[in-house]
Design a protein around this motif. Sequence first.
Motif, PDB file in Angstrom:
ATOM      1  N   PHE A 189      12.387  -3.235  -8.463  1.00  0.00           N
ATOM      2  CA  PHE A 189      11.584  -4.403  -8.837  1.00  0.00           C
ATOM      3  C   PHE A 189      11.088  -5.133  -7.595  1.00  0.00           C
ATOM      4  CE2 PHE A 189      12.149  -9.100  -9.828  1.00  0.00           C
ATOM      5  CZ  PHE A 189      10.824  -9.278 -10.222  1.00  0.00           C
ATOM      6  N   LEU A 194       6.780   0.893 -13.661  1.00  0.00           N
ATOM      7  CA  LEU A 194       6.516   0.114 -12.452  1.00  0.00           C
ATOM      8  C   LEU A 194       5.160   0.425 -11.826  1.00  0.00           C
ATOM      9  CD1 LEU A 194      10.077   0.397 -10.859  1.00  0.00           C
ATOM     10  CD2 LEU A 194       9.031  -1.705 -11.730  1.00  0.00           C
ATOM     11  N   TRP A 251       8.426  -2.923  -5.680  1.00  0.00           N
ATOM     12  CA  TRP A 251       7.103  -2.907  -6.319  1.00  0.00           C
ATOM     13  C   TRP A 251       6.466  -4.291  -6.333  1.00  0.00           C
ATOM     14  CZ3 TRP A 251       4.302   1.262  -7.099  1.00  0.00           C
ATOM     15  CH2 TRP A 251       4.942   2.511  -7.131  1.00  0.00           C
ATOM     16  N   SER A 252       7.291  -5.323  -6.225  1.00  0.00           N
ATOM     17  CA  SER A 252       6.753  -6.681  -6.115  1.00  0.00           C
ATOM     18  C   SER A 252       6.048  -6.874  -4.780  1.00  0.00           C
ATOM     19  CB  SER A 252       7.881  -7.719  -6.260  1.00  0.00           C
ATOM     20  OG  SER A 252       8.399  -7.718  -7.572  1.00  0.00           O
ATOM     21  N   PRO A 287       5.895 -13.176 -11.362  1.00  0.00           N
ATOM     22  CA  PRO A 287       5.740 -11.791 -10.895  1.00  0.00           C
ATOM     23  C   PRO A 287       4.491 -11.634 -10.041  1.00  0.00           C
ATOM     24  CG  PRO A 287       5.056 -11.983 -13.188  1.00  0.00           C
ATOM     25  CD  PRO A 287       5.657 -13.306 -12.821  1.00  0.00           C
ATOM     26  N   LEU A 324       5.084  -6.928 -14.401  1.00  0.00           N
ATOM     27  CA  LEU A 324       6.452  -7.042 -13.900  1.00  0.00           C
ATOM     28  C   LEU A 324       7.222  -8.196 -14.547  1.00  0.00           C
ATOM     29  CD1 LEU A 324       5.986  -6.317 -10.078  1.00  0.00           C
ATOM     30  CD2 LEU A 324       6.861  -4.781 -11.844  1.00  0.00           C
TER      31      LEU A 324
END
Length: 357
Positions: free
Chosen positions: A89, A296, A92-93, A123, A128
Amino acid sequence: MNKNHRIFYLDFIRVIAIFLVVFIHVSAIDTTLNVGSGQWQITKTLNYFAHISVPVFFMISGSLLLNSKKTTSLSYTWKKRIPHVAIPFIMWSVISPIVVGIYAHSLSLTNVISSVKTILYQPTSPTLWFMYPLVGIYILSPVIRTFVEHASNEMLIYVTGIWLVTCSLLPSLTVMLPKDYTKILTLSPVANFFLVGGFTGYFILGYLLTKLNVEKTNNLILLVIFLIAGFGGNFISEAVPRIFDSNNGYYVTSIYIPIMSVAAFILLQKWGSKIKSNTTIKTFEFLSPLVFGVYLIHNLLILFIEPWFMNHVAIHGLAATFLRYVVVLVLSIIIIWILNWIPGINYLLTGNSKKRK
């Protein structure tokens, strides 16, 4: 039901759910075009039905985590479970604003830092949002597991019943009341029953369904319930736009979604349990570990694929929607499958730490 069989039907449901998630996001733009036309009605209806996907994901997590003795271990939860979802997470953020910057020709370190520094608040990519309640539920899972381990089915039904009434039924009825009467069924914030965005209810519900004998449920009745809730919810969401709640995306606050999701989950569970084809089983077992990564990455692919198709492909309507859908889905699977073969990268970007056999 033996362990392997049970795991397969959950893999089966998980893969179906990610197919539906990708469809929601691919078809999103089509729900805003040619409003009122026949194709718009079909796309919007299909998009609405696909919204069972998010509840189903939480129900799968509940059925797995709350049946595992490891969940009561705080050490295991924080060393294994939470990093498994939190690290991809976070990665990919960071990747998302970089990709968006490249797409918009506005990539800069300042813009990326500006986006990432508020990650706890919002997000960096709209899709997300799902990670926030998921991580929250993972954090609470030892507490919830301790509760359900000692709770009777009657108590679990009682808890999920409170959740359904306070988080879904009352908000659904409230938005249909005249403006001057909307507060009648609105609970005071002081008595708020919401927990982690209300998605905890699905988490416990998924566990509850593993304790009930769902094999005896009538498939036709379940299908009728699913269709009535789906068509009814789709109609209400169009007639009463206020039913959409930004915090829960009406996955919780619309009573139609949980009803539809439970019926669909049981139907898919029964369907998956009856699959005997070795080829089908191997296909879903191959796809299941890729699901998190597909979730994702897929929206970033849509960012580039959608405008390219609209500008270069002379196909319109539903055919165009499904063509884009297949391309996004296949590319997402291929990219994540490749990433899964790279040691280190596979864990950082997909949560998987072992090479696929």
